[in-house]
Design a protein around this motif. Structure first.
Motif, PDB file in Angstrom:
ATOM      1  N   GLU A 139      48.661  97.565  68.562  1.00 36.47           N
ATOM      2  CA  GLU A 139      50.080  97.667  68.861  1.00 36.47           C
ATOM      3  C   GLU A 139      50.243  98.660  69.997  1.00 36.47           C
ATOM      4  O   GLU A 139      49.334  99.443  70.300  1.00 36.47           O
ATOM      5  N   ALA A 140      51.384  98.617  70.644  1.00 30.32           N
ATOM      6  CA  ALA A 140      51.627  99.505  71.776  1.00 30.32           C
ATOM      7  C   ALA A 140      51.501 100.963  71.354  1.00 30.32           C
ATOM      8  O   ALA A 140      51.969 101.358  70.288  1.00 30.32           O
TER       9      ALA A 140
ATOM     10  N   GLY B 256      49.823  88.773  69.976  1.00 32.95           N
ATOM     11  CA  GLY B 256      48.668  89.638  69.810  1.00 32.95           C
ATOM     12  C   GLY B 256      47.946  90.017  71.079  1.00 32.95           C
ATOM     13  O   GLY B 256      46.963  90.756  71.029  1.00 32.95           O
TER      14      GLY B 256
ATOM     15  N   ALA C 121      47.105  92.161  74.096  1.00 31.73           N
ATOM     16  CA  ALA C 121      47.339  93.577  74.382  1.00 31.73           C
ATOM     17  C   ALA C 121      47.066  93.881  75.847  1.00 31.73           C
ATOM     18  O   ALA C 121      45.969  93.614  76.349  1.00 31.73           O
TER      19      ALA C 121
ATOM     20  N   ARG D  61      60.847 104.971  65.916  1.00 30.42           N
ATOM     21  CA  ARG D  61      60.377 104.315  64.690  1.00 30.42           C
ATOM     22  C   ARG D  61      60.505 105.265  63.501  1.00 30.42           C
ATOM     23  O   ARG D  61      60.935 104.865  62.413  1.00 30.42           O
TER      24      ARG D  61
ATOM     25  N   MET E 148      52.479  94.838  74.213  1.00 26.56           N
ATOM     26  CA  MET E 148      52.012  93.561  73.687  1.00 26.56           C
ATOM     27  C   MET E 148      52.852  92.464  74.320  1.00 26.56           C
ATOM     28  O   MET E 148      54.040  92.640  74.581  1.00 26.56           O
TER      29      MET E 148
ATOM     30  N   VAL F 267      60.226  98.428  70.599  1.00 27.07           N
ATOM     31  CA  VAL F 267      59.160  97.781  71.368  1.00 27.07           C
ATOM     32  C   VAL F 267      58.978  98.496  72.704  1.00 27.07           C
ATOM     33  O   VAL F 267      59.807  98.351  73.609  1.00 27.07           O
TER      34      VAL F 267
ATOM     35  N   ALA G 195      49.892  93.742  58.248  1.00 21.71           N
ATOM     36  CA  ALA G 195      50.101  93.742  59.697  1.00 21.71           C
ATOM     37  C   ALA G 195      48.927  92.967  60.288  1.00 21.71           C
ATOM     38  O   ALA G 195      47.836  93.520  60.462  1.00 21.71           O
TER      39      ALA G 195
ATOM     40  N   ASP H 128      64.003  97.262  65.203  1.00 20.52           N
ATOM     41  CA  ASP H 128      62.695  97.134  65.835  1.00 20.52           C
ATOM     42  C   ASP H 128      62.652  98.032  67.061  1.00 20.52           C
ATOM     43  O   ASP H 128      63.686  98.307  67.680  1.00 20.52           O
TER      44      ASP H 128
ATOM     45  N   HIS I 240      55.709 106.087  74.929  1.00 23.30           N
ATOM     46  CA  HIS I 240      55.111 105.977  73.601  1.00 23.30           C
ATOM     47  C   HIS I 240      55.566 107.103  72.680  1.00 23.30           C
ATOM     48  O   HIS I 240      55.700 106.905  71.472  1.00 23.30           O
TER      49      HIS I 240
END
Length: 209
Positions: free
Chosen positions: A198-199, A130, A132, A32, A125, A41, A193, A39, A25
């Motif tokens: 989100e992760a 959606g 989680a 990001r 995700m 992820v 959004a 993107d 993370h």
């Protein structure tokens, strides 16, 4: 840190293997923030990035990602967004709650207290839009998948299997035991959004009985 394993997962995507959740993370947040990827992820065990091969040649993208992965920030320096969610935990919202608590040798109240005290974080995700995958659950709490999946559970349902929770932003089929339901909407098409989670997001779960 030492150079992690990096590999292509298509013509326009690369993945970095990282075993530690916090490191994944932290890297995803840094990637990001760089603004250099189409993107980013994070997943279970890796972080995947998408790039535009017409703008950045694949080998150049690989070299860039390799450098950024080595320069990953210290995890304690990465701010984590925390969202407070209220989980309804009555017999209607959590049809499997009493059974799963009993199988763990606990009252429903003690079982829920262990869950709310766990350091919950959205690991990734997936499965459906959606949905989680939430890790950090007390490892002593166990729950097997349902022998017969439900064809439909309401939006906001909270499922559980050993080691993790699953939050269903949308109504749909579910193979996990359902122990509650989130009061706040996890999806709103009017928002820029639309999905709440989100992760990498940390969850403070407040139990409502």
């Amino acid at each position: 840190m030492s150079a992690p394993e990096i590999f292509f997962v298509g013509d326009d995507a690369l993945a970095v293997k990282l075993a530690e959740r916090a490191a994944r993370h932290a890297l995803a947040a840094a990637l990001r923030a760089s603004g250099q990827w189409v993107d980013v992820v994070p997943g279970k065990g890796e972080v995947t990035v998408q790039f535009d091969p017409l703008v950045v040649p694949p080998r150049q993208a690989e070299a860039l990602l390799r450098q950024q992965a080595v320069d990953i920030p210290e995890t304690e320096d990465v701010s984590v967004q925390t969202i407070t969610l209220h989980m309804q935990a009555d017999d209607t919202a959590g049809p499997d709650l009493a059974r799963i608590a009993a199988e763990n040798g606990l009252t429903a109240e003690a079982f829920l207290a262990r869950i709310s005290a766990s350091p919950l974080i959205v690991d990734m995700m997936g499965f459906t839009a959606g949905f989680a995958y939430v890790s950090g659950l007390d490892p002593a709490l166990i729950a097997p998948r349902l022998d017969t999946p439900r064809q439909r559970v309401p939006a906001g349902s909270v499922g559980m299997i050993s080691g993790q929770l699953g939050l269903y932003a949308l109504a749909g089929p579910a193979g996990w035991p359902i122990i509650g339901r989130i009061a706040e909407p996890l999806f709103d098409a009017r928002r820029e959004a639309p999905f709440t989670l989100e992760a990498g997001v940390s969850i403070q779960l407040v139990i409502e009985r």
